[in-house]
Design a protein around this motif. Structure first.
Motif, short mmCIF file in Angstrom:
data_model
loop_
_atom_site.label_atom_id
_atom_site.label_comp_id
_atom_site.label_asym_id
_atom_site.label_seq_id
_atom_site.Cartn_x
_atom_site.Cartn_y
_atom_site.Cartn_z
N LEU A 1 0.83 -1.20 0.00
CA LEU A 1 0.00 0.00 0.00
C LEU A 1 0.87 1.25 0.00
N HIS A 2 0.50 2.19 -0.89
CA HIS A 2 1.03 3.54 -0.84
C HIS A 2 -0.10 4.46 -0.41
N TYR A 3 0.27 5.60 0.15
CA TYR A 3 -0.74 6.51 0.70
C TYR A 3 -0.52 7.90 0.12
N GLN A 4 -1.65 8.54 -0.20
CA GLN A 4 -1.60 9.93 -0.66
C GLN A 4 -2.38 10.79 0.32
N PRO A 5 -1.77 11.87 0.81
CA PRO A 5 -2.42 12.67 1.85
C PRO A 5 -3.54 13.56 1.30
N LYS A 6 -4.49 13.85 2.17
CA LYS A 6 -5.52 14.86 1.94
C LYS A 6 -5.33 15.93 3.02
N ASP B 1 -2.72 21.19 6.92
CA ASP B 1 -2.51 20.04 7.77
C ASP B 1 -3.08 18.78 7.13
N VAL B 2 -2.39 17.67 7.35
CA VAL B 2 -2.88 16.39 6.84
C VAL B 2 -4.06 15.93 7.69
N HIS B 3 -5.20 15.65 7.02
CA HIS B 3 -6.38 15.15 7.71
C HIS B 3 -6.56 13.65 7.55
N ALA B 4 -6.16 13.12 6.39
CA ALA B 4 -6.36 11.68 6.13
C ALA B 4 -5.38 11.23 5.07
N LEU B 5 -5.18 9.91 5.00
CA LEU B 5 -4.37 9.31 3.94
C LEU B 5 -5.26 8.35 3.16
N GLU B 6 -5.16 8.43 1.83
CA GLU B 6 -5.90 7.50 0.98
C GLU B 6 -5.00 6.33 0.62
N ALA B 7 -5.47 5.11 0.91
CA ALA B 7 -4.69 3.90 0.63
C ALA B 7 -4.82 3.53 -0.84
N THR C 1 -10.06 -6.25 -1.79
CA THR C 1 -10.48 -5.15 -0.92
C THR C 1 -10.34 -5.53 0.55
N GLU C 2 -10.65 -6.78 0.88
CA GLU C 2 -10.49 -7.23 2.26
C GLU C 2 -9.01 -7.12 2.68
N TRP C 3 -8.11 -7.50 1.77
CA TRP C 3 -6.68 -7.40 2.09
C TRP C 3 -6.28 -5.94 2.32
N VAL C 4 -6.77 -5.04 1.44
CA VAL C 4 -6.43 -3.61 1.56
C VAL C 4 -6.95 -3.05 2.88
N LEU C 5 -8.19 -3.39 3.23
CA LEU C 5 -8.76 -2.89 4.48
C LEU C 5 -7.94 -3.36 5.69
N ARG C 6 -7.62 -4.63 5.71
CA ARG C 6 -6.87 -5.17 6.84
C ARG C 6 -5.48 -4.52 6.94
N ARG C 7 -4.78 -4.38 5.80
CA ARG C 7 -3.45 -3.79 5.82
C ARG C 7 -3.50 -2.30 6.16
N ALA C 8 -4.48 -1.58 5.62
CA ALA C 8 -4.58 -0.14 5.90
C ALA C 8 -4.84 0.11 7.38
N LEU C 9 -5.72 -0.69 8.00
CA LEU C 9 -5.99 -0.51 9.43
C LEU C 9 -4.75 -0.86 10.26
N SER D 1 -8.48 6.37 4.22
CA SER D 1 -9.53 6.17 3.22
C SER D 1 -9.19 4.96 2.37
N VAL D 2 -10.19 4.11 2.12
CA VAL D 2 -10.02 2.91 1.31
C VAL D 2 -11.09 2.90 0.23
#
Length: 664
Positions: free
Chosen positions: A420-425, A432-438, A469-477, A493-494
């Protein structure tokens, strides 16, 4: 165009009608016989009643005056057998009965005592007559008149009438009278025959009604069976054969071709941008478009060609006897016919389609195999510049060799090759960074880092998107726990697709993963593409509602690119709307883009949602977003996707903010 019609089960319905008609005839005949029997019995009873009445009249008018004259002694209660008649009574009786017999009102008359002795007889005989033991004689002796019809050469009514004493009213003898019955019988017979005709006519009319009813019912059943069979094999909207009928009829044709050495083509057709018609003009316009497409297909195809609607905007054809060049030429004529402008709801449209052709026996002899290869060719056409594509054998496939990608992706999930890579919002006013999109990437062992565009379409097409998607959710959390331990409270965000929302148990999966990670639901945002809202709307909205009820944020991604009706947003618990980059990138110099972005911002705020602009790449765009009242921004100006430890808590955008404030 060749089209098989369902044949009604004529033999079975005819047999049903005959059985029903025969069965209904039995009760009708039985009813007629019962009514006739009852009426005949009533007629006979009527004849006996007339005989009794006539005998009573004779007794009162003939016998009684002759026996009870002023010159004769009155009868007491003595039996006539003991007393007998005086000569004067006997003479008067003879005179009276002679006139009755002469007039034909009486055939024979006897006056008898209880012992059976004949006291008087019109013919002078003193013997014969009804035996004393006869029930009718005994009944008359006890005061009850009886009548019986006696058949022979002529019909006669025998009446046994009690002789009553005028003084006491008691029975003193029995009058045995034989009356002519032929006229009565003829009259009753005429009445019975007339009644029989009326009953027969009524029963015949009843049977005719029952027969017509049976005929109508069996015809209706035949039509219903034919309609049911037709509906089971045909598409209700276009009237074309459906998937089941196409499989049955095409397999029969292919089997015949295999036996006879025949050849032909199987074609799959998919309309381009059909979903946009449904989304912008409504489903009624989409239905009308499908009917127009079906009619235009029919106008070009031959009688032996099979055309079917498989579902949605996908059609299938079987073209017997055509080679590659002929099949391509025919599909090009179909394409040109479809492309003729049509007007739906006042909007002129030009229908485009992609055609995939597989030849038999060159590319296979089984329908499933031919459909798969036609499907491969069709998707190759969708991604290329040629819309009529013939399967070319080795090397042909879905974009980026989807079939191979799908197989490898399954192994990638098992081997944990995804990262996973993350892009900030960031907030546009403070940076200020509020969230990261996975954003998922595939670290392929041979091809290196594979971008999502090279494998996500294949995953979506095959259903692998659900375990992915299940893998992404588990890894992002799990990653979120890492940056939380490092002192950052960013949400994550996923992205989820329509397949995820339509999959049974998706909300329960999200709840289980949150509980497993020990993460507050408010720190998770699910980004849903706008086009996902146009799928199975009821299922998608229910899944969104259940996820939002957990406390998870709901974001509408790429808003403005899917042409989804705004009615889809009504009632949804949306916390964020992300404006598609196609509109954001041009706001600096395109008035229409600026108008669209301002409208989306106003819409989102009106719905109580925050607004995030995607694809922010220049300071000029960033400044304009501040002025327009946008809440958050995301793009290369702020930060490119990277592993989360490389995401800085603040960026250079505050410099842009300070410059904007200084200019004021």
């Amino acid at each position: 165009m060749w089209k098989r019609r369902a044949r009604p089960p004529v033999r079975s319905t005819s047999r049903l009608f005959a059985t029903f008609a025969a069965a209904s005839l039995v009760p009708v005949v039985a009813l007629g016989a019962l009514v006739s029997q009852d009426y005949s019995r009533a007629a006979a009873e009527q004849g006996r009643a007339q005989g009794l009445a006539q005998a009573d009249v004779i007794t009162q008018m003939v016998i009684a005056p002759a026996l009870n004259s002023e010159d004769s002694p009155a009868f007491g209660s003595d039996d006539l057998s003991r007393r007998g008649l005086t000569q004067e009574q006997h003479d008067r009786m003879r005179e009276a009965t002679r006139l009755a017999v002469y007039n034909g009102s009486v055939q024979h008359l006897r006056l008898r005592g209880f012992s059976g002795r004949v006291i008087f007889s019109d013919d002078g005989s003193t013997s014969s007559g009804v035996p004393v033991s006869d029930p009718d004689f005994l009944a008359a002796a006890n005061g009850e008149a009886r009548a019986r019809v006696i058949t022979g050469r002529t019909q006669t009514i025998r009446v046994m009438q009690p002789m009553l004493a005028s003084a006491t009213g008691q029975s003193i003898g029995v009058i045995e009278v034989y009356l002519p019955y032929q006229k009565i019988a003829d009259r009753l017979q005429a009445q019975v025959e007339h009644t029989y005709w009326r009953i027969g006519a009524g029963l015949a009319a009843l049977y005719l009604v029952l027969a017509l009813l049976a005929w109508w019912i069996t015809r209706s059943l035949r039509r219903y069976a034919a309609d049911q069979r037709h509906n089971a094999l045909h598409d209700a909207l276009t009237g074309l054969p459906n998937r089941t009928a196409f499989r049955t009829w095409a397999e029969a044709r292919l089997d015949r071709a295999a036996r006879d050495g025949g050849h032909g083509a199987v074609v799959l057709v998919d309309l381009n941008r059909f979903k946009e018609v449904n989304d912008t003009l409504g489903h009624h316009a989409g239905d009308e478009l499908l009917r127009v497409v079906s009619q235009r297909f029919r106008s070009v195809l031959g009688r032996e060609d099979i055309l079917a609607r498989l579902g949605g905007d996908e059609f299938a054809l079987l073209l017997p006897g055509l080679d590659s060049a002929e099949a391509v030429a025919l599909m090009e004529r179909v394409r040109d016919r479809l492309a003729e402008e049509t007007v739906l709801d006042g909007v002129p449209l030009s229908i485009e389609a992609s055609f995939g052709i597989a030849l038999y026996p060159e590319h296979g002899s089984q329908l499933q195999e031919l459909k798969q290869r036609a499907d491969i060719a069709m998707y190759q056409g969708k991604r290329g510049t040629v819309d009529v594509v013939v399967y070319s054998g080795e090397g042909a496939g879905h974009p980026h060799q989807w079939l191979v990608v799908q197989a490898e992706l399954r192994h990638a999930l098992e081997r944990d090759e995804l990262i996973l890579h993350y892009q900030p919002k960031v907030g546009v006013t403070d940076g200020d960074v509020h969230a990261l999109e996975a954003l998922v990437r595939w670290q392929h062992p041979q091809r290196g880092l594979v971008p999502p565009g090279d494998f996500l379409p294949a995953a979506e097409h095959s259903g692998l998107i659900v375990p992915l998607t299940e893998w992404v959710l588990r890894r992002a959390l799990a990653d979120q726990l890492g940056w939380t331990a490092a002192g950052q409270s960013w949400a994550v965000s996923v992205n989820v697709s329509a397949r995820n929302l339509e999959a049974p148990g998706f909300p329960a999966l999200v709840a289980a993963l949150l509980a497993e990670a020990g993460t507050a639901p408010q720190r998770l945002v699910l980004e849903i593409t706008e086009t996902a809202l146009a799928g199975d709307v009821e299922t998608v909205e229910r899944a969104i509602g259940e996820v939002a009820a957990l406390g998870v944020g709901i974001s509408i991604d790429d808003f403005g690119a899917g042409y989804t009706s705004l009615s889809h947003l009504r009632g949804l618990p949306v916390t964020e709307i992300k404006i598609d980059r196609a509109f954001v990138k041009d706001v600096a110099d395109d008035p229409q883009s600026r108008a669209i972005v301002r409208s989306v911002i106003a819409l989102a705020h009106g719905l109580g949602s925050r607004v995030t602009a995607e694809g922010v790449e220049t300071a000029e765009v960033y400044r304009w977003l501040i002025e327009a009242g946008c809440d958050e921004a995301q793009g290369y100006l702020i930060g490119r996707p990277a592993p989360w430890p490389q995401v800085a808590p603040t960026f250079a955008v505050p410099t842009v903010i300070d410059t904007e404030r200084a200019s004021r």
